[in-house]
Design a protein around this motif. Structure first.
Motif, mmCIF file in Angstrom:
data_model
loop_
_atom_site.group_PDB
_atom_site.id
_atom_site.type_symbol
_atom_site.label_atom_id
_atom_site.label_comp_id
_atom_site.label_asym_id
_atom_site.label_seq_id
_atom_site.Cartn_x
_atom_site.Cartn_y
_atom_site.Cartn_z
ATOM 1 N N ALA A 9 33.468 38.198 35.389
ATOM 2 C CA ALA A 9 33.882 36.878 35.459
ATOM 3 C C ALA A 9 32.791 36.029 35.369
ATOM 4 O O ALA A 9 31.907 35.921 36.380
ATOM 5 N N GLY A 10 31.526 35.752 34.838
ATOM 6 C CA GLY A 10 30.805 35.036 35.202
ATOM 7 C C GLY A 10 29.642 36.092 36.001
ATOM 8 O O GLY A 10 29.023 36.786 35.699
ATOM 9 N N SER A 11 28.934 35.192 37.091
ATOM 10 C CA SER A 11 28.359 36.061 37.768
ATOM 11 C C SER A 11 28.827 37.060 38.988
ATOM 12 O O SER A 11 28.900 37.278 39.953
ATOM 13 N N ALA A 12 30.630 36.742 38.550
ATOM 14 C CA ALA A 12 31.185 37.495 40.110
ATOM 15 C C ALA A 12 31.700 38.869 39.467
ATOM 16 O O ALA A 12 32.214 39.193 38.067
ATOM 17 N N LEU A 13 31.664 39.523 40.093
ATOM 18 C CA LEU A 13 32.797 40.812 39.651
ATOM 19 C C LEU A 13 34.585 40.793 40.593
ATOM 20 O O LEU A 13 34.548 40.481 41.759
ATOM 21 N N LEU A 14 34.942 40.524 39.492
ATOM 22 C CA LEU A 14 36.714 40.691 40.141
ATOM 23 C C LEU A 14 37.306 42.612 39.941
ATOM 24 O O LEU A 14 36.836 42.998 39.143
ATOM 25 N N ILE A 15 37.735 42.620 41.423
ATOM 26 C CA ILE A 15 37.926 44.428 41.682
ATOM 27 C C ILE A 15 39.149 44.443 41.572
ATOM 28 O O ILE A 15 39.686 43.697 42.775
ATOM 29 N N THR A 16 39.533 45.062 41.503
ATOM 30 C CA THR A 16 41.396 45.094 41.350
ATOM 31 C C THR A 16 41.875 45.890 41.811
ATOM 32 O O THR A 16 41.691 47.217 40.815
ATOM 33 N N ILE A 17 42.547 46.506 42.991
ATOM 34 C CA ILE A 17 43.331 47.764 43.658
ATOM 35 C C ILE A 17 44.406 47.662 42.043
ATOM 36 O O ILE A 17 45.048 47.179 42.187
ATOM 37 N N ASP A 18 44.239 48.817 41.780
ATOM 38 C CA ASP A 18 45.823 48.929 40.730
ATOM 39 C C ASP A 18 46.645 49.858 40.757
ATOM 40 O O ASP A 18 46.542 51.151 39.561
ATOM 41 N N ARG A 19 47.687 49.951 41.833
ATOM 42 C CA ARG A 19 48.564 50.947 42.147
ATOM 43 C C ARG A 19 49.828 50.675 42.378
ATOM 44 O O ARG A 19 50.276 49.859 44.076
ATOM 45 N N PRO A 20 50.142 49.660 41.260
ATOM 46 C CA PRO A 20 51.460 48.476 42.250
ATOM 47 C C PRO A 20 52.475 49.122 42.385
ATOM 48 O O PRO A 20 53.808 48.831 43.459
ATOM 49 N N GLU A 21 52.705 50.050 42.054
ATOM 50 C CA GLU A 21 53.650 51.294 42.121
ATOM 51 C C GLU A 21 53.641 51.690 43.472
ATOM 52 O O GLU A 21 54.942 51.958 44.031
ATOM 53 N N ALA A 22 52.778 51.090 43.881
ATOM 54 C CA ALA A 22 52.366 51.831 45.678
ATOM 55 C C ALA A 22 52.369 50.691 46.395
ATOM 56 O O ALA A 22 51.334 50.883 47.659
ATOM 57 N N ARG A 23 52.561 49.682 46.277
ATOM 58 C CA ARG A 23 51.775 47.883 46.730
ATOM 59 C C ARG A 23 50.491 48.305 47.241
ATOM 60 O O ARG A 23 49.810 47.694 47.748
ATOM 61 N N ASN A 24 49.879 48.803 46.355
ATOM 62 C CA ASN A 24 48.465 49.220 46.307
ATOM 63 C C ASN A 24 47.667 49.883 47.872
ATOM 64 O O ASN A 24 46.814 49.231 48.160
ATOM 65 N N ALA A 25 48.415 50.918 47.868
ATOM 66 C CA ALA A 25 48.273 51.359 48.977
ATOM 67 C C ALA A 25 47.091 52.179 48.946
ATOM 68 O O ALA A 25 46.708 52.730 47.404
ATOM 69 N N VAL A 26 46.459 52.812 49.888
ATOM 70 C CA VAL A 26 44.794 53.254 49.767
ATOM 71 C C VAL A 26 44.644 54.657 50.179
ATOM 72 O O VAL A 26 45.215 54.921 50.937
ATOM 73 N N ASN A 27 44.567 55.453 49.098
ATOM 74 C CA ASN A 27 45.022 56.446 48.987
ATOM 75 C C ASN A 27 43.060 57.445 48.979
ATOM 76 O O ASN A 27 42.376 56.381 48.512
ATOM 77 N N ALA A 28 43.045 58.634 48.520
ATOM 78 C CA ALA A 28 41.479 58.768 48.328
ATOM 79 C C ALA A 28 41.297 58.686 47.342
ATOM 80 O O ALA A 28 39.669 57.646 47.253
#
Length: 247
Positions: A9-28
């Motif tokens: 987005a212009g000079s920005a990088l939008l980073i989206t964690i996309d695991r909504p079914e797991a409330r975006n919990a962090v796995n490997a």
């Protein structure tokens, strides 16, 4: 399937964690892909700022306990949870928080440089309720950010606070209506990106240094030798916007 999406987005990088079914919990998978997204931000000169958010109305519920029980690690090398909490990034990173930012999710946010919170967001470090501590930076960073006794209440009770309270405590830079965090974070990113990239990196280096006074002297001396300093002074004298080269 990608569990972390990136979008320029212009000079920005939008980073989206996309695991909504797991409330975006962090796995490997999330950890590996988030680490790669941060590498993309660092390696791309035209990208000046990152914005980290979560899909589906939640930021992140933290470490995926089900995945951890299967032996998966949410840690990437020496870069910590999600490849972020112990990483030394040179570019500014803004967290845009909707919904839950609990446990490791809150710690990911604390590892960012700025936080934009939705009024209805929920911040918490509930690890003590599971016999653990917030070991991805929560017990270290939170007492550095807010008064000791307030940090200890959050750490020792494990109870969450909402976005409005997070703003009042100084955890969040901006508190906005639900659904507006990404837009606000991208506006902040644009404002930051107007400034010299080498100077932004120098600010981060001094702030995280074990010896900030020595780092301040070294970074200031180094910046004075750069083309961007000359450009900044020249642009000021000529009353125009500077054209940064990062050199």
């Amino acid at each position: 399937m990608s569990e972390v999406r990136t979008e320029r987005a212009g000079s920005a990088l939008l980073i989206t964690i996309d695991r909504p079914e797991a409330r975006n919990a962090v796995n490997a998978a999330v950890a590996t892909q988030l680490s790669a997204a941060l590498d993309e931000l660092e390696a791309t000169p035209e990208l000046r700022v990152g914005v980290l958010t979560g899909a589906g109305g939640a930021f992140s519920a933290g470490m995926d306990l089900k995945a951890a029980l299967k032996g998966e690690s949410p840690v990437v090398g020496d870069r910590g949870l999600g490849g972020l909490t112990e990483a030394e990034l040179t570019k500014p990173l803004i967290a845009a928080i909707e919904g839950f930012a609990l446990g490791g999710g809150f710690e990911l946010a604390l590892a960012c440089d700025l936080i934009v919170a939705a009024e209805g967001a929920r911040f918490g470090l509930p690890e003590v309720k599971r016999g653990l501590i917030a070991a991805a930076g929560g017990v270290v960073r939170l007492p550095q950010r807010i008064p000791h006794h307030l940090a200890m209440e959050i750490l020792l009770t494990g109870e969450p606070i909402d976005g409005v309270r997070a703003g009042a405590l100084g955890i969040a830079n901006r508190v906005v209506p639900d659904g507006e965090t990404v837009a606000t974070a991208l506006q902040l990113a644009e404002q930051i990106a107007l400034n010299a990239p080498l100077a932004l990196a120098a600010v981060k280096a001094v702030v995280r240094s074990q010896d900030p006074w020595a780092a301040q002297r070294a970074e200031s001396a180094r910046l004075m030798t750069t083309a961007d300093v000359r450009e900044g002074m020249t642009a000021f004298a000529e009353r125009r916007a500077p054209q940064w080269t990062g050199q």
